[in-house]
Design an enzyme around this catalytic site. Structure first.
Site, PDB file in Angstrom:
ATOM      1  N   SER A 170       0.825  -1.206   0.000  1.00  0.00           N
ATOM      2  CA  SER A 170       0.000   0.000   0.000  1.00  0.00           C
ATOM      3  C   SER A 170       0.862   1.260   0.000  1.00  0.00           C
ATOM      4  O   SER A 170       0.491   2.270  -0.615  1.00  0.00           O
ATOM      5  CB  SER A 170      -0.967   0.012   1.188  1.00  0.00           C
ATOM      6  N   ASP A 171       2.008   1.216   0.663  1.00  0.00           N
ATOM      7  CA  ASP A 171       2.927   2.358   0.622  1.00  0.00           C
ATOM      8  C   ASP A 171       3.463   2.564  -0.793  1.00  0.00           C
ATOM      9  O   ASP A 171       3.429   3.673  -1.336  1.00  0.00           O
ATOM     10  CB  ASP A 171       4.097   2.128   1.572  1.00  0.00           C
ATOM     11  N   ALA A 172       3.979   1.484  -1.377  1.00  0.00           N
ATOM     12  CA  ALA A 172       4.601   1.585  -2.697  1.00  0.00           C
ATOM     13  C   ALA A 172       3.591   2.005  -3.752  1.00  0.00           C
ATOM     14  O   ALA A 172       3.856   2.884  -4.578  1.00  0.00           O
ATOM     15  CB  ALA A 172       5.236   0.246  -3.073  1.00  0.00           C
ATOM     16  N   SER A 174       0.610   3.530  -3.403  1.00  0.00           N
ATOM     17  CA  SER A 174       0.098   4.896  -3.241  1.00  0.00           C
ATOM     18  C   SER A 174       1.142   5.920  -3.653  1.00  0.00           C
ATOM     19  O   SER A 174       0.800   6.999  -4.169  1.00  0.00           O
ATOM     20  CB  SER A 174      -0.367   5.139  -1.805  1.00  0.00           C
ATOM     21  N   GLY A 175       2.429   5.606  -3.463  1.00  0.00           N
ATOM     22  CA  GLY A 175       3.478   6.505  -3.933  1.00  0.00           C
ATOM     23  C   GLY A 175       3.461   6.643  -5.448  1.00  0.00           C
ATOM     24  O   GLY A 175       3.636   7.733  -5.995  1.00  0.00           O
TER      25      GLY A 175
END
Length: 401
Positions: A170-172, A174-175
């Site tokens: 989710s971090d990667a 959304s980035g």
């Protein structure tokens, strides 16, 4: 671009934009700096470790995520630091943060405040659940987002407990979405002269990608939500044990399935109406897997790869991380990059990913290593913040820069 982000989601967005040629200026608090620079695991002159072995050790995450960027330290909570920041905003194209909802408003760095200084500014806010909705104030890390949007209920095998994907997706993701949104907003401004704000939610982004699958229909189809390596549209589609490890293979059509049956010398199944019906195979994956496994277990990975590649049947060895790091394909595409430790003034044994998009005419690379914290403060605060050398020195003495 003024980068107020921390940890992974925001720095991933600005890393991609730096690779595309943006001047990304990281702004960190002079008292705390970038938290990943001083967080384990570390890389330094004595190798990789969970504890800092030398003063030159730096966090591996920082060495990866700060590449291609410039580093400035500035206390945005102080009136003078805030004044200098707003001077920089006047000349900036983009400001991005991944603060929790409400933090930018308290700092006075929210879109409305920035727009008053620079009406053409593009402001991107990246949060766990977005700036609107009843859960907007909840704090979130990748684990919570994967749990919240249901990915953990889909990952693993039918009888397993909830498990997240192996990397912080989710971090990667959304980035990547944030970087795309910023580029789209820049194009819109180029066409119309109008700046705008961008609201990116980690949960929205992960849900958007995983919901391509009709997971809400699995119960009606009689399928377990946890499918392991399988996918409900194809069969076979799994990883299978070979003599010397595992191999992943799949047949997306009856033509591929027919070719695979011939490769496995199971032509006897070509006349089986059930085995030649994709819907039946999906509903009876276990039986299909037994047939494929009986064949793969009699051969090495190399033998299977050679045969199936010649027949154009999609397959891959299940590589370990060590095998991935030596995979020639990634090296030939410059995807495995050395990391430079600016404090040690040397490369470390850890590696970082190269830029994943290849252009025929555009240079897209991380052409600078991670900077020393505050390395560019004097130059940028003079150039964009309007400070003289004396003013800069005074702010440093006061702990503001």
């Amino acid at each position: 671009m003024l980068d107020l982000t921390r940890f992974f989601s925001g720095p991933q967005a600005t890393l991609l934009l730096a690779g595309l040629g943006a001047e990304v200026i990281k702004i960190d608090d002079p008292k705390t700096g970038d938290p990943t620079a001083s967080s384990p695991p570390y890389a330094g002159p004595q190798g990789i470790s969970f504890s800092r072995q030398t003063q030159a050790d730096m966090g591996i995450a920082y060495l990866k995520r700060a590449r291609g960027k410039k580093s400035v330290t500035l206390d945005l909570k102080s009136p003078e630091g805030k004044r200098v920041f707003m001077k920089m905003v006047e000349r900036a194209d983009v400001v991005i943060d991944n603060f929790s909802v409400g933090v930018a408003q308290r700092l006075g760095t929210d879109y409305e405040s920035l727009q008053a200084v620079n009406p053409n500014i593009i402001y991107c806010s990246l949060t766990g659940y977005g700036a609107t909705g009843q859960d907007r104030n909840l704090k979130a890390y990748d684990l919570m987002v994967q749990a919240g949007v249901g990915l953990m209920s889909l990952t693993g095998h039918p009888d397993s407990t909830p498990v997240k994907a192996g990397s912080p997706l989710s971090d990667a993701i959304s980035g990547v979405f944030a970087a795309s949104g910023i580029i789209a907003a820049l194009l819109h401004r180029h066409r119309t002269g109008q700046g705008q704000s961008i609201d990116v939610s980690m949960a929205d982004c992960l849900f958007a990608l995983m919901f391509d699958e009709p997971v809400d229909c699995y119960s009606e189809l009689g399928l377990e939500h946890r499918q392991g390596n399988r996918i409900m549209r194809f069969s076979p589609f799994n990883s299978y044990r070979a003599k010397d490890g595992y191999i992943a293979l799949g047949a997306a059509s009856n033509a591929e399935w027919t070719t695979l049956l011939k490769a496995m010398e199971r032509e006897d199944l070509l006349g089986d109406a059930n085995m030649m019906d994709l819907g039946w195979r999906i509903a009876h994956n276990d039986e299909v897997d037994r047939i494929v496994s009986a064949w793969t277990q009699t051969r090495t990975k190399g033998e299977i790869l050679e045969l199936l590649n010649a027949l154009k049947i999609p397959n891959s060895p299940v590589r370990t991380v060590a095998e991935v790091m030596s995979w020639q394909q990634l090296h030939e595409r410059d995807m495995v990059q050395p990391l430079w430790n600016p404090l040690a003034q040397a490369h470390v044994s850890a590696r970082g990913p190269g830029f994943p998009i290849k252009f025929s005419h555009t240079k897209a690379v991380y052409d600078m290593p991670a900077p020393r914290p505050g390395e560019h403060s004097r130059d940028i605060l003079k150039r964009l913040g309007g400070l003289s050398d004396q003013e800069f020195d005074r702010l440093v003495s006061a702990g503001i820069a």
